[in-house]
Design a protein around this motif. Sequence first.
Motif, PDB file in Angstrom:
ATOM      1  N   PRO A  44     -31.506  91.793 -27.040  1.00 34.73           N
ATOM      2  CA  PRO A  44     -30.204  92.069 -28.404  1.00 34.73           C
ATOM      3  C   PRO A  44     -30.321  91.445 -29.550  1.00 34.73           C
ATOM      4  O   PRO A  44     -29.813  90.351 -29.202  1.00 34.73           O
ATOM      5  N   ALA A  97     -31.308  96.813 -33.072  1.00 37.27           N
ATOM      6  CA  ALA A  97     -31.189  97.783 -31.830  1.00 37.27           C
ATOM      7  C   ALA A  97     -32.115  98.305 -32.163  1.00 37.27           C
ATOM      8  O   ALA A  97     -32.224  99.293 -32.497  1.00 37.27           O
ATOM      9  N   ASN A 129     -29.503  99.758 -27.674  1.00 40.18           N
ATOM     10  CA  ASN A 129     -28.036  99.681 -27.296  1.00 40.18           C
ATOM     11  C   ASN A 129     -27.687 100.580 -26.510  1.00 40.18           C
ATOM     12  O   ASN A 129     -26.553 100.762 -25.596  1.00 40.18           O
ATOM     13  N   THR A 130     -28.298 102.033 -26.272  1.00 39.20           N
ATOM     14  CA  THR A 130     -28.035 103.172 -25.960  1.00 39.20           C
ATOM     15  C   THR A 130     -28.879 103.147 -25.102  1.00 39.20           C
ATOM     16  O   THR A 130     -29.874 103.333 -25.062  1.00 39.20           O
ATOM     17  N   GLY A 298     -31.503  96.420 -22.614  1.00 39.88           N
ATOM     18  CA  GLY A 298     -30.961  97.953 -23.261  1.00 39.88           C
ATOM     19  C   GLY A 298     -29.702  97.747 -22.108  1.00 39.88           C
ATOM     20  O   GLY A 298     -28.988  97.130 -21.716  1.00 39.88           O
TER      21      GLY A 298
END
Length: 302
Positions: A44, A97, A129-130, A298
Motif C-alpha cells: 500500500p 491506492a 484499499n477497497t 488490499g
Amino acid sequence: TASAGSGLLLAELLHKPIQAAAPAIITTQRPQIPFGVQSGDITPGRAVVWSRSDRSARMLVEYATTESFQNAQRIIGPAAIESSDFTARVDLTGLPAGQKIFYRVSFQDLENSKITSEPVIGSFLTPPNTKRNVSFVFGGDVCGQGWGINPEFGGMKIYEAMRQHQPDFFIHSGDTIYADGVIQAEVKLDDGSIWKNLTTPEKSKVAETLDEFRGNHRYNLLDANFRRFNAEVPTLAQWDDHEVRNNWYPGQILDDPKYTVKSIDLLAARAKRAFLDYLPLRFNADDPERIFRAFNYGPLLD
C-alpha cells in the motif's frame, strides 16, 4: 549567387569536419539501458522501481498517474556503479491506492552530467484499499535443464502469454536462474530437429564467480518477452535452490569436477548478492540480505 554560396558552404564543411560530426559522437556516448525496467515489492502506497545502466551513472525516475506524465514527480536516485553491477533501484512512496502508475527511468552519466540516456517507460497498478477482484500469475524455473532463449522459437513466449492477461502482479516462486545449468548453443530434439539457444560466456559453465551469477540474470534479460513483461507487471520474488546449485544446503562441500569453488557457503553468498542486485526487492535496513517478506494486497489478499 547560388554557386558562390554552395562554394562557401563546401569550404566550411571541408575545414570543419570534427565540429560537424560532434553531435553524432555525443549521441553514441549516452548511457544505455539494455535490460529495461522492472517494478516489485508493491505494498500500500509503495513500490520499488529497478533498472541497470551500461556504465557508471545516476538513476533518475519520473512517475505520474497519467501516461502523458502530466504533473510528474522526479526522484534523483542512487548511483549505479561497479559494486552493484550498474544496477539501481528507487523505492517510491506516498502512492495513491488502486491507481495505475506510469514511470520512466533514465541514467545520467557520472563522468559528464550533461549526458543522459533515453528514458525507458514502465507501469504498475498499486494495491487497492477497497474490495475488488485481484488476478495474479505465478511461476518459476527460468531457462532450466539447458533450455535457453531460442529466437527461432520466439524466445520465452510464456512471459508474453502472462502479460496479455494483464495481471495485478507476478509471484516468482524461485529458480529465477539456473546457475548450475549450462546453456549449449544447440540441442538435438527427439524428432531430429535442432533447438538453438542464445549463449553467453557466463551461461557456458556453472556459475562460481560473482560475475557469472550476475551473468545468469543478465542472460534472462536478453529476452524481449521478459523485458516487456517486467515493464508492465510488478514482481514479488523469492529464491529456491538453482540460484546456487541443485539441492544445496549450508556447509556443503562439493565433490563435483565442474566446480573449482568447493564451498557452497561461498557460492551461496555470491548467488544471493546477484539475486539482490537483479530482482526488484525492497532492501531491509535491519537485515540487508533478507529475502523472506510478507505482503498484503488490499483487504482480500495476503
